[in-house]
Write a protein that holds these residues in place. Structure first.
Motif, PDB file in Angstrom:
ATOM      1  N   PHE A 118       0.832  -1.199   0.000  1.00 16.73           N
ATOM      2  CA  PHE A 118       0.000   0.000   0.000  1.00 16.73           C
ATOM      3  C   PHE A 118       0.875   1.261   0.000  1.00 16.73           C
ATOM      4  O   PHE A 118       0.629   2.208  -0.752  1.00 16.73           O
ATOM      5  N   GLY A 119       1.908   1.264   0.817  1.00 20.17           N
ATOM      6  CA  GLY A 119       2.761   2.449   0.946  1.00 20.17           C
ATOM      7  C   GLY A 119       3.511   2.783  -0.325  1.00 20.17           C
ATOM      8  O   GLY A 119       3.588   3.957  -0.721  1.00 20.17           O
ATOM      9  N   ILE A 120       4.070   1.790  -0.989  1.00 15.41           N
ATOM     10  CA  ILE A 120       4.860   2.100  -2.180  1.00 15.41           C
ATOM     11  C   ILE A 120       3.968   2.526  -3.340  1.00 15.41           C
ATOM     12  O   ILE A 120       4.350   3.368  -4.158  1.00 15.41           O
ATOM     13  N   ILE A 121       2.759   1.963  -3.414  1.00 12.03           N
ATOM     14  CA  ILE A 121       1.825   2.403  -4.456  1.00 12.03           C
ATOM     15  C   ILE A 121       1.431   3.859  -4.227  1.00 12.03           C
ATOM     16  O   ILE A 121       1.398   4.673  -5.161  1.00 12.03           O
ATOM     17  N   VAL A 122       1.137   4.208  -2.982  1.00  6.94           N
ATOM     18  CA  VAL A 122       0.769   5.592  -2.667  1.00  6.94           C
ATOM     19  C   VAL A 122       1.941   6.531  -2.960  1.00  6.94           C
ATOM     20  O   VAL A 122       1.756   7.606  -3.553  1.00  6.94           O
ATOM     21  N   PHE A 123       3.153   6.127  -2.577  1.00  3.17           N
ATOM     22  CA  PHE A 123       4.309   7.003  -2.754  1.00  3.17           C
ATOM     23  C   PHE A 123       4.630   7.212  -4.227  1.00  3.17           C
ATOM     24  O   PHE A 123       4.680   8.351  -4.706  1.00  3.17           O
ATOM     25  N   LEU A 158       5.289  17.028   0.105  1.00  3.25           N
ATOM     26  CA  LEU A 158       6.365  16.618   1.004  1.00  3.25           C
ATOM     27  C   LEU A 158       5.930  15.542   1.998  1.00  3.25           C
ATOM     28  O   LEU A 158       6.724  14.644   2.321  1.00  3.25           O
ATOM     29  N   PRO A 159       4.701  15.575   2.512  1.00  2.00           N
ATOM     30  CA  PRO A 159       4.292  14.498   3.440  1.00  2.00           C
ATOM     31  C   PRO A 159       4.438  13.103   2.859  1.00  2.00           C
ATOM     32  O   PRO A 159       4.638  12.138   3.618  1.00  2.00           O
ATOM     33  N   LEU A 160       4.367  12.971   1.531  1.00  4.72           N
ATOM     34  CA  LEU A 160       4.552  11.647   0.941  1.00  4.72           C
ATOM     35  C   LEU A 160       5.919  11.065   1.268  1.00  4.72           C
ATOM     36  O   LEU A 160       6.069   9.845   1.412  1.00  4.72           O
ATOM     37  N   PHE A 161       6.914  11.934   1.390  1.00  3.59           N
ATOM     38  CA  PHE A 161       8.272  11.441   1.628  1.00  3.59           C
ATOM     39  C   PHE A 161       8.438  10.870   3.037  1.00  3.59           C
ATOM     40  O   PHE A 161       9.426  10.184   3.306  1.00  3.59           O
ATOM     41  N   SER A 162       7.491  11.165   3.913  1.00  2.00           N
ATOM     42  CA  SER A 162       7.535  10.534   5.234  1.00  2.00           C
ATOM     43  C   SER A 162       7.284   9.036   5.150  1.00  2.00           C
ATOM     44  O   SER A 162       7.561   8.292   6.106  1.00  2.00           O
ATOM     45  N   LEU A 163       6.753   8.584   4.013  1.00  2.00           N
ATOM     46  CA  LEU A 163       6.552   7.147   3.817  1.00  2.00           C
ATOM     47  C   LEU A 163       7.872   6.401   3.617  1.00  2.00           C
ATOM     48  O   LEU A 163       7.936   5.182   3.835  1.00  2.00           O
ATOM     49  N   LEU A 177       8.682   2.692   4.756  1.00  2.00           N
ATOM     50  CA  LEU A 177       8.930   1.604   3.811  1.00  2.00           C
ATOM     51  C   LEU A 177      10.230   0.885   4.134  1.00  2.00           C
ATOM     52  O   LEU A 177      10.322  -0.348   4.010  1.00  2.00           O
ATOM     53  N   ALA A 178      11.241   1.645   4.561  1.00  4.62           N
ATOM     54  CA  ALA A 178      12.517   1.014   4.931  1.00  4.62           C
ATOM     55  C   ALA A 178      12.332   0.088   6.136  1.00  4.62           C
ATOM     56  O   ALA A 178      12.861  -1.035   6.169  1.00  4.62           O
ATOM     57  N   ILE A 179      11.570   0.556   7.130  1.00  5.99           N
ATOM     58  CA  ILE A 179      11.325  -0.274   8.317  1.00  5.99           C
ATOM     59  C   ILE A 179      10.523  -1.520   7.943  1.00  5.99           C
ATOM     60  O   ILE A 179      10.826  -2.636   8.394  1.00  5.99           O
ATOM     61  N   LEU A 180       9.507  -1.329   7.101  1.00 10.29           N
ATOM     62  CA  LEU A 180       8.686  -2.471   6.702  1.00 10.29           C
ATOM     63  C   LEU A 180       9.500  -3.497   5.917  1.00 10.29           C
ATOM     64  O   LEU A 180       9.277  -4.709   6.052  1.00 10.29           O
ATOM     65  N   VAL A 182      13.742  -5.334  -4.039  1.00 12.29           N
ATOM     66  CA  VAL A 182      13.929  -4.744  -5.370  1.00 12.29           C
ATOM     67  C   VAL A 182      13.287  -3.362  -5.442  1.00 12.29           C
ATOM     68  O   VAL A 182      13.892  -2.397  -5.931  1.00 12.29           O
ATOM     69  N   ALA A 183      12.070  -3.246  -4.944  1.00 17.63           N
ATOM     70  CA  ALA A 183      11.379  -1.955  -4.977  1.00 17.63           C
ATOM     71  C   ALA A 183      12.135  -0.909  -4.176  1.00 17.63           C
ATOM     72  O   ALA A 183      12.282   0.246  -4.613  1.00 17.63           O
ATOM     73  N   SER A 184      12.628  -1.283  -3.029  1.00 15.80           N
ATOM     74  CA  SER A 184      13.376  -0.335  -2.198  1.00 15.80           C
ATOM     75  C   SER A 184      14.681   0.078  -2.867  1.00 15.80           C
ATOM     76  O   SER A 184      15.079   1.250  -2.799  1.00 15.80           O
ATOM     77  N   ILE A 185      15.353  -0.874  -3.505  1.00 16.35           N
ATOM     78  CA  ILE A 185      16.602  -0.550  -4.200  1.00 16.35           C
ATOM     79  C   ILE A 185      16.344   0.444  -5.327  1.00 16.35           C
ATOM     80  O   ILE A 185      17.113   1.390  -5.536  1.00 16.35           O
ATOM     81  N   VAL A 186      15.238   0.253  -6.063  1.00 17.42           N
ATOM     82  CA  VAL A 186      14.906   1.188  -7.144  1.00 17.42           C
ATOM     83  C   VAL A 186      14.707   2.595  -6.590  1.00 17.42           C
ATOM     84  O   VAL A 186      15.190   3.582  -7.160  1.00 17.42           O
ATOM     85  N   LEU A 187      14.017   2.710  -5.456  1.00 12.81           N
ATOM     86  CA  LEU A 187      13.822   4.029  -4.849  1.00 12.81           C
ATOM     87  C   LEU A 187      15.143   4.655  -4.445  1.00 12.81           C
ATOM     88  O   LEU A 187      15.341   5.873  -4.584  1.00 12.81           O
ATOM     89  N   VAL A 188      16.073   3.834  -3.952  1.00  9.10           N
ATOM     90  CA  VAL A 188      17.403   4.348  -3.588  1.00  9.10           C
ATOM     91  C   VAL A 188      18.150   4.808  -4.831  1.00  9.10           C
ATOM     92  O   VAL A 188      18.733   5.898  -4.864  1.00  9.10           O
ATOM     93  N   VAL A 189      18.146   3.983  -5.877  1.00 10.36           N
ATOM     94  CA  VAL A 189      18.832   4.334  -7.128  1.00 10.36           C
ATOM     95  C   VAL A 189      18.242   5.608  -7.723  1.00 10.36           C
ATOM     96  O   VAL A 189      18.959   6.431  -8.295  1.00 10.36           O
ATOM     97  N   TRP A 190      16.948   5.797  -7.588  1.00  8.95           N
ATOM     98  CA  TRP A 190      16.286   6.986  -8.113  1.00  8.95           C
ATOM     99  C   TRP A 190      16.546   8.234  -7.270  1.00  8.95           C
ATOM    100  O   TRP A 190      16.105   9.321  -7.618  1.00  8.95           O
TER     101      TRP A 190
END
Length: 678
Positions: A585-590, A618-623, A627-630, A664-672
């Motif tokens: 849910f979180g990554i889709i929203v973000f 900006l509040p979206l970035f609080s996700l 996401l990292a914790i999850l 994989v999804a988290s790595i993509v966010l880091v690379v981006w």
């Protein structure tokens, strides 16, 4: 990327000396030209390769597409012909007016169909009139296309080289001359691609489509072409709109350095007068020119993506390249509010925005440079560059102005096309109702051009827009409304009260945007690597989404079959499905929120996506930390489930796949670089 600065100068900012050959023409009666229908889809697909072309809308039922065959040289005895690509956006109203709106793109060398077909599909003018788009001879989908692949190849070849001005000039000159040689080998008569022939094509297209009178709009070089048409085919014209006016009596390219200098003065004055810009970006002019010197002394690297190939280049950005980039950006009223941010970002070493801008300009293959030189060398070659006075200009602008003029002179000598006869360079005198539109910040065709051209037009209405640049219609709402009113009643002066209400540039404050360059990279010119990353993210999200369905079904199935493990399940293993669902849910929203906001900005003609996203999300970035914790909880749960022995083999494999998808999804966010925004 210094090649960009030199190419910009040659194509828009130089003068040349007398070319000795002069056109003479005798006009003979012409047979009625014919329109040959064809499939619309190939004509509506943009020429610049991009994966987003797949999203181009299909033709609608009121469109007509095809080709009009015209003489290569009107009035000549030979049978050589050209084919002009035509798209007619048929009026959507029930009782359309008989006089359509014809649009002429600038350049010279720009494609009209690519530029306007999406902008004009749902335009209000179309409810009352047909809108006719045709690619001028030598451009776009017309045949032959006088594109110079040599200039693109040179840009690719030198994309990662730090060239001196002289090296870039030589590279550019050689590319142009090789293009000229190739076109000649292919049998192209470059003399035939001038404004007089181009203007007579307009009448051929009109007759082929069966219109008696037309309303003619031209922007930039298109305004110059519309002036020629006013003289050549006056009986065919009901009204004329000149936007970003290039005069016939004076070469606009000869005055380019002076025009750039004026536009910079207006731009920096507007920032000083603006309550946000003056506070957030104090002393912007001094900062800009200090930055040019800083980058010349210590160039930066910037990521530049080629939308044609998907390749990414680690290009150099020096002071002269920045000047070329800034000059090109001044053309667009939509980019003006963001340019202070460009300066401040570069001063701090951040090249993300600059790279996204460069990706817009550097690798464009749609401009017909062969057409450009055929027109410019025939029409704007009547003066000596040695007599140009650059002494009153800023030194950073005048530094290479004379050299740019000499470079264009050498290319034009080799191009060797005949000059237009003297009447072609005289002001047009006409009583046809004419609307003249100017932009305050126009870096190449200043408002004084429009005023000068209108002086010999007895039925001209002149308007200058204080928040516009190069070309006001249809992007500027006020100019759009004035143009619509003028087309409806050319004999009446349009209401222009919206001009004062519009104000100047609405500068974007330094805290109004969150820097996320990947947004611009994905939505502007996605490289192959970025596309692969997006596909990896999409695949990961699909796997995670499957868990929302399959894990509850698995739990229900085990409950019905009364299959319970004899060992207690660890808390982490029990929490894992919930963590995976929350992560999904979180990554889709973000991701949806980030790119949804950027797409909404694009729909509103807001180019902030080239920088990133607006700070209101900006509040979206609080996700991101959530996401990292999850992700950690999901991994912890999978390890606990494997070690506990409470999971069967299928559950182990499937939940491991979910954990891998989250990684994989988290790595993509880091690379981006999403986490950098925190």
């Amino acid at each position: 990327m210094k090649y960009l600065q030199v190419l910009t100068s040659v194509l828009a900012a130089a003068a040349l000396t007398l070319i000795p050959v002069v056109h003479t023409r005798t006009v003979h009666a012409q047979s009625v030209p014919t329109f040959t229908p064809s499939d619309c889809a190939p004509l509506l697909t943009p020429q610049t390769d991009s994966p987003w072309n797949l999203l181009a809308p299909d033709p609608d039922e009121r469109m007509r597409c095809g080709y009009v065959t015209v003489p290569e040289t009107h009035g000549a005895d030979d049978a050589r012909t050209l084919r002009l690509a035509v798209v007619v956006l048929g009026a959507t109203g029930d009782t359309p007016e008989p006089d359509p709106l014809f649009l002429l793109q600038g350049g010279p060398g720009g494609g009209t169909i690519d530029t306007y077909q999406l902008l004009m599909r749902s335009h209000a003018v179309r409810t009352q009139r047909d809108i006719v788009l045709f690619d001028q001879r030598g451009t776009g989908r017309s045949q032959p296309f006088l594109g110079c692949t040599e200039t693109y190849d040179a840009a690719v070849r030198t994309a990662e080289d730090l060239l001196s001005y002289e090296e870039a000039a030589r590279t550019n000159e050689q590319a142009m001359l090789h293009c000229r040689e190739r076109l000649a080998r292919e049998g192209v008569r470059l003399d035939a691609f001038d404004s007089i022939e181009n203007a007579r094509d307009i009448d051929d297209v009109r007759r082929a489509l069966g219109y008696e009178k037309i309303n003619l709009y031209g922007v930039s070089y298109g305004s110059q072409l519309a002036q020629h048409a006013t003289r050549e085919i006056p009986n065919a014209l009901r009204s004329v709109i000149l936007d970003a006016v290039a005069p016939l009596a004076e070469s606009f390219v000869a005055a380019a350095a002076r025009s750039e200098n004026r536009a910079l003065t207006e731009f920096f004055a507007a920032c000083t007068a603006h309550p946000v810009c003056s506070i957030d970006y104090p002393n912007l002019e001094a900062t800009y020119f200090d930055l040019i010197a800083q980058l010349d002394a210590a160039p930066l690297r910037m990521r530049v993506d080629d939308p044609n190939t998907g390749r990414t280049y680690n290009a150099w950005l020096d002071g002269q390249t920045l000047q070329g980039l800034f000059f090109q950006s001044l053309y667009s009223a939509e980019l003006l509010p963001l340019l202070p941010r460009l300066i401040i970002d570069l001063r701090s070493g951040d090249t993300g925005f600059a790279g996204n801008l460069a990706s817009l300009f550097v690798f464009d293959k749609s401009v017909a440079h062969g057409m450009y030189f055929s027109v410019i060398c025939a029409e704007d070659a009547g003066f000596d560059p040695q007599q140009l006075d650059f002494s009153t200009l800023r030194p950073q602008i005048s530094a290479h102005a004379a050299s740019d003029a000499e470079l264009l002179l050498r290319v034009c000598r080799a191009w060797n096309v005949a000059a237009l006869p003297p009447p072609a360079n005289e002001p047009v005198r006409s009583d046809i109702p004419t609307l003249v539109l100017n932009g305050r910040f126009d870096p190449i065709t200043p408002p004084s051009n429009g005023t000068a051209v209108a002086a010999t037009l007895s039925a001209a209405y002149v308007f200058t827009f204080p928040n516009s640049a190069h070309g006001a219609f249809p992007m500027n709402d006020c100019a759009d409304g004035i143009t619509q009113a003028f087309i409806a009643r050319p004999d009446q002066q349009p209401d222009s009260t919206c001009i004062d209400a519009g104000g100047s540039i609405a500068f974007v404050g330094k805290n109004s945007l969150i820097t996320v360059p990947v947004v611009g990279q994905m939505l502007n010119a996605p490289s192959t690597a970025r596309q692969q990353q997006f596909l990896a993210l999409a695949a990961a999200v699909l796997v995670l989404l499957s868990g929302i369905v399959l894990m509850p079904l698995g739990w229900l199935l085990r409950l019905l079959l009364s299959r319970r493990s004899s060992h207690p399940m660890p808390f982490a293993a029990r929490a894992m499905p919930w963590a995976a669902a929350l992560y999904t849910f979180g990554i889709i929203v973000f991701v949806g929120g980030i790119f949804g906001a950027a797409i909404a900005a694009i729909a509103g003609n807001d180019y902030s996506f080239l920088v990133g996203v607006t700070s209101d999300i900006l509040p979206l970035f609080s996700l991101l930390p959530v996401l990292a914790i999850l992700t950690g909880v999901i991994l912890w749960g999978v390890v606990a489930g494997w070690r506990s022995g409470t999971w069967g083999i299928l559950r182990r494999l499937y939940r491991s796949a979910l954990a891998l998808a989250a990684i994989v999804a988290s790595i993509v966010l880091v690379v981006w670089g999403m986490f950098n925004a925190l």
